[in-house]
Design a protein around this motif. Sequence first.
Motif, PDB file in Angstrom:
ATOM      1  N   SER A  72     176.387  38.651  -7.225  1.00 16.39           N
ATOM      2  CA  SER A  72     175.468  37.518  -7.131  1.00 16.39           C
ATOM      3  C   SER A  72     175.986  36.410  -6.221  1.00 16.39           C
ATOM      4  O   SER A  72     175.203  35.577  -5.750  1.00 16.39           O
ATOM      5  CB  SER A  72     175.184  36.950  -8.522  1.00 16.39           C
ATOM      6  OG  SER A  72     176.364  36.429  -9.094  1.00 16.39           O
ATOM      7  N   ILE A  73     177.312  36.376  -5.963  1.00 12.47           N
ATOM      8  CA  ILE A  73     177.855  35.310  -5.120  1.00 12.47           C
ATOM      9  C   ILE A  73     178.174  35.794  -3.710  1.00 12.47           C
ATOM     10  O   ILE A  73     178.561  34.986  -2.854  1.00 12.47           O
ATOM     11  CB  ILE A  73     179.128  34.694  -5.744  1.00 12.47           C
ATOM     12  CG1 ILE A  73     180.270  35.706  -5.767  1.00 12.47           C
ATOM     13  CG2 ILE A  73     178.849  34.170  -7.134  1.00 12.47           C
ATOM     14  CD1 ILE A  73     181.597  35.119  -6.192  1.00 12.47           C
ATOM     15  N   LEU A  74     178.015  37.085  -3.429  1.00  9.39           N
ATOM     16  CA  LEU A  74     178.405  37.598  -2.122  1.00  9.39           C
ATOM     17  C   LEU A  74     177.579  37.003  -0.982  1.00  9.39           C
ATOM     18  O   LEU A  74     178.090  36.791   0.114  1.00  9.39           O
ATOM     19  CB  LEU A  74     178.305  39.124  -2.102  1.00  9.39           C
ATOM     20  CG  LEU A  74     179.577  39.890  -2.457  1.00  9.39           C
ATOM     21  CD1 LEU A  74     179.392  41.374  -2.223  1.00  9.39           C
ATOM     22  CD2 LEU A  74     180.762  39.392  -1.650  1.00  9.39           C
ATOM     23  N   ILE A  75     176.290  36.737  -1.231  1.00  7.46           N
ATOM     24  CA  ILE A  75     175.489  36.181  -0.145  1.00  7.46           C
ATOM     25  C   ILE A  75     175.953  34.768   0.201  1.00  7.46           C
ATOM     26  O   ILE A  75     175.854  34.335   1.354  1.00  7.46           O
ATOM     27  CB  ILE A  75     173.981  36.191  -0.484  1.00  7.46           C
ATOM     28  CG1 ILE A  75     173.681  35.366  -1.729  1.00  7.46           C
ATOM     29  CG2 ILE A  75     173.473  37.616  -0.640  1.00  7.46           C
ATOM     30  CD1 ILE A  75     172.185  35.182  -1.964  1.00  7.46           C
ATOM     31  N   TYR A  76     176.494  34.057  -0.780  1.00  5.23           N
ATOM     32  CA  TYR A  76     177.015  32.717  -0.511  1.00  5.23           C
ATOM     33  C   TYR A  76     178.358  32.799   0.206  1.00  5.23           C
ATOM     34  O   TYR A  76     178.677  31.947   1.047  1.00  5.23           O
ATOM     35  CB  TYR A  76     177.133  31.923  -1.807  1.00  5.23           C
ATOM     36  CG  TYR A  76     175.843  31.896  -2.581  1.00  5.23           C
ATOM     37  CD1 TYR A  76     174.739  31.173  -2.112  1.00  5.23           C
ATOM     38  CD2 TYR A  76     175.697  32.633  -3.759  1.00  5.23           C
ATOM     39  CE1 TYR A  76     173.541  31.186  -2.808  1.00  5.23           C
ATOM     40  CE2 TYR A  76     174.503  32.634  -4.458  1.00  5.23           C
ATOM     41  CZ  TYR A  76     173.432  31.907  -3.975  1.00  5.23           C
ATOM     42  OH  TYR A  76     172.237  31.918  -4.650  1.00  5.23           O
ATOM     43  N   VAL A  77     179.142  33.826  -0.102  1.00  7.22           N
ATOM     44  CA  VAL A  77     180.374  34.066   0.646  1.00  7.22           C
ATOM     45  C   VAL A  77     180.035  34.406   2.096  1.00  7.22           C
ATOM     46  O   VAL A  77     180.694  33.940   3.040  1.00  7.22           O
ATOM     47  CB  VAL A  77     181.180  35.209  -0.005  1.00  7.22           C
ATOM     48  CG1 VAL A  77     182.394  35.576   0.847  1.00  7.22           C
ATOM     49  CG2 VAL A  77     181.628  34.816  -1.408  1.00  7.22           C
ATOM     50  N   LEU A  78     178.987  35.216   2.277  1.00  4.85           N
ATOM     51  CA  LEU A  78     178.519  35.546   3.627  1.00  4.85           C
ATOM     52  C   LEU A  78     178.101  34.288   4.374  1.00  4.85           C
ATOM     53  O   LEU A  78     178.451  34.097   5.550  1.00  4.85           O
ATOM     54  CB  LEU A  78     177.363  36.540   3.541  1.00  4.85           C
ATOM     55  CG  LEU A  78     176.632  36.859   4.846  1.00  4.85           C
ATOM     56  CD1 LEU A  78     177.551  37.564   5.821  1.00  4.85           C
ATOM     57  CD2 LEU A  78     175.389  37.707   4.566  1.00  4.85           C
ATOM     58  N   MET A  79     177.353  33.406   3.712  1.00  2.00           N
ATOM     59  CA  MET A  79     176.925  32.162   4.344  1.00  2.00           C
ATOM     60  C   MET A  79     178.118  31.304   4.737  1.00  2.00           C
ATOM     61  O   MET A  79     178.173  30.749   5.848  1.00  2.00           O
ATOM     62  CB  MET A  79     176.010  31.383   3.394  1.00  2.00           C
ATOM     63  CG  MET A  79     175.516  30.070   3.965  1.00  2.00           C
ATOM     64  SD  MET A  79     174.395  29.177   2.849  1.00  2.00           S
ATOM     65  CE  MET A  79     175.526  28.745   1.518  1.00  2.00           C
ATOM     66  N   ALA A  80     179.105  31.189   3.835  1.00  2.26           N
ATOM     67  CA  ALA A  80     180.289  30.394   4.132  1.00  2.26           C
ATOM     68  C   ALA A  80     181.055  30.972   5.319  1.00  2.26           C
ATOM     69  O   ALA A  80     181.545  30.219   6.187  1.00  2.26           O
ATOM     70  CB  ALA A  80     181.191  30.317   2.901  1.00  2.26           C
ATOM     71  N   ALA A  81     181.146  32.298   5.396  1.00  2.00           N
ATOM     72  CA  ALA A  81     181.857  32.930   6.505  1.00  2.00           C
ATOM     73  C   ALA A  81     181.148  32.686   7.832  1.00  2.00           C
ATOM     74  O   ALA A  81     181.789  32.386   8.855  1.00  2.00           O
ATOM     75  CB  ALA A  81     181.994  34.432   6.241  1.00  2.00           C
ATOM     76  N   VAL A  82     179.819  32.797   7.829  1.00  2.00           N
ATOM     77  CA  VAL A  82     179.063  32.555   9.056  1.00  2.00           C
ATOM     78  C   VAL A  82     179.220  31.102   9.507  1.00  2.00           C
ATOM     79  O   VAL A  82     179.464  30.822  10.689  1.00  2.00           O
ATOM     80  CB  VAL A  82     177.574  32.906   8.849  1.00  2.00           C
ATOM     81  CG1 VAL A  82     176.733  32.404  10.032  1.00  2.00           C
ATOM     82  CG2 VAL A  82     177.397  34.401   8.686  1.00  2.00           C
ATOM     83  N   LEU A  83     179.112  30.168   8.568  1.00  2.00           N
ATOM     84  CA  LEU A  83     179.217  28.751   8.917  1.00  2.00           C
ATOM     85  C   LEU A  83     180.627  28.374   9.368  1.00  2.00           C
ATOM     86  O   LEU A  83     180.794  27.420  10.140  1.00  2.00           O
ATOM     87  CB  LEU A  83     178.796  27.891   7.730  1.00  2.00           C
ATOM     88  CG  LEU A  83     177.321  27.968   7.339  1.00  2.00           C
ATOM     89  CD1 LEU A  83     177.031  27.047   6.164  1.00  2.00           C
ATOM     90  CD2 LEU A  83     176.420  27.626   8.512  1.00  2.00           C
ATOM     91  N   PHE A  84     181.633  29.096   8.887  1.00  2.00           N
ATOM     92  CA  PHE A  84     183.006  28.818   9.310  1.00  2.00           C
ATOM     93  C   PHE A  84     183.169  29.088  10.807  1.00  2.00           C
ATOM     94  O   PHE A  84     183.813  28.324  11.526  1.00  2.00           O
ATOM     95  CB  PHE A  84     183.984  29.659   8.507  1.00  2.00           C
ATOM     96  CG  PHE A  84     185.423  29.432   8.878  1.00  2.00           C
ATOM     97  CD1 PHE A  84     186.113  28.330   8.395  1.00  2.00           C
ATOM     98  CD2 PHE A  84     186.088  30.316   9.728  1.00  2.00           C
ATOM     99  CE1 PHE A  84     187.432  28.110   8.751  1.00  2.00           C
ATOM    100  CE2 PHE A  84     187.401  30.105  10.082  1.00  2.00           C
ATOM    101  CZ  PHE A  84     188.085  28.999   9.596  1.00  2.00           C
ATOM    102  N   PHE A  85     182.578  30.193  11.275  1.00  2.00           N
ATOM    103  CA  PHE A  85     182.719  30.558  12.682  1.00  2.00           C
ATOM    104  C   PHE A  85     181.608  29.966  13.552  1.00  2.00           C
ATOM    105  O   PHE A  85     181.842  29.652  14.727  1.00  2.00           O
ATOM    106  CB  PHE A  85     182.749  32.081  12.825  1.00  2.00           C
ATOM    107  CG  PHE A  85     183.952  32.728  12.215  1.00  2.00           C
ATOM    108  CD1 PHE A  85     185.176  32.688  12.858  1.00  2.00           C
ATOM    109  CD2 PHE A  85     183.871  33.359  10.984  1.00  2.00           C
ATOM    110  CE1 PHE A  85     186.303  33.284  12.298  1.00  2.00           C
ATOM    111  CE2 PHE A  85     184.991  33.956  10.415  1.00  2.00           C
ATOM    112  CZ  PHE A  85     186.216  33.916  11.072  1.00  2.00           C
TER     113      PHE A  85
END
Length: 306
Positions: A283-296
């Motif tokens: 349930s939290i993986l999509i938010y991890v994905l969002m954080a990773a995209v925003l980091f780069f």
Amino acid sequence: MDITLLFEHLLNGLQFGLMLFLLAAGLTLVFGIMDFINLAHGSLYMTGAYFAATFTSFTGSFWIGLLLAIAATAVVGVVLEMSVLRRLYRRDHMSHVLATFALILIFNETARIIWGAQPLMLNTPPLLSQPVELLPGFFYSSFRLFIIATGLAVAALLYLIVVKTRLGMLVRAGASNREMATAMGVNIKRVFTLLFAFGAALCAVAGALLGSILAVQVGMGESILIPAFVVIVIGGIGSIRGALVGALLVGVVDTLSRTLLPTMLRAIMPPDIASNLGPALASILIYVLMAAVLFFKPQGLFPARG
């Protein structure tokens, strides 16, 4: 995992992603171009689902019910934009959030008064009720395939409208410089009203199609609104291409993680712990994905500007 089961989950992720795109496309246009945070976007999705269930019940035809639901939801969107939201355009984002959150409560209570608290069922059309054999021995829902085809067709239509038509040119002009477009004679109020109506119509399409898979119930818009916001943040606010790519990423990651994570965790820990931990991590993986995209890429994968 069996390869056919993995293929089925990939198709499910594609279908979910394209439904998210229908929501996120209208949301990113309103947010990115009109600079308006509309938390009530999910309520229009719920309204479209209720309209589709009602009109389908009255007419006995899913297709007529779908068309009437699209038209009715677009009208609701126009009335909402002209009566309430237009007064908020020049206010700050906090005013947008508070006002549209109030609209969520109003929509939910109105739906409960009109249709009741019990979920409604929206049956799929008989033409699409039988599975289709995609591979030898592998059958998949024809209605889910129709949802995938609809999402791809809407994506192509949006591209043509935004890039190739005069209306798209006016929308891009209003997004780039609202004051200059107004000085050149563009009726920005009318353009924004049409834009909001189009976003509401897309909500109705998503609500009717997903309502046939899930139950049509009060509050169904809030559960899908947050993933829609995640999609436009990943893709880039105001970008249709970004909304499509972001929706496909979120749909596939969310679907596969809910399937694969519990299975992988059972291989390294007790089954009862894996059964509880797997869905929580998924349930939290999509938010991890969002954080990773925003980091780069802080402005998303395909920012509308720059």
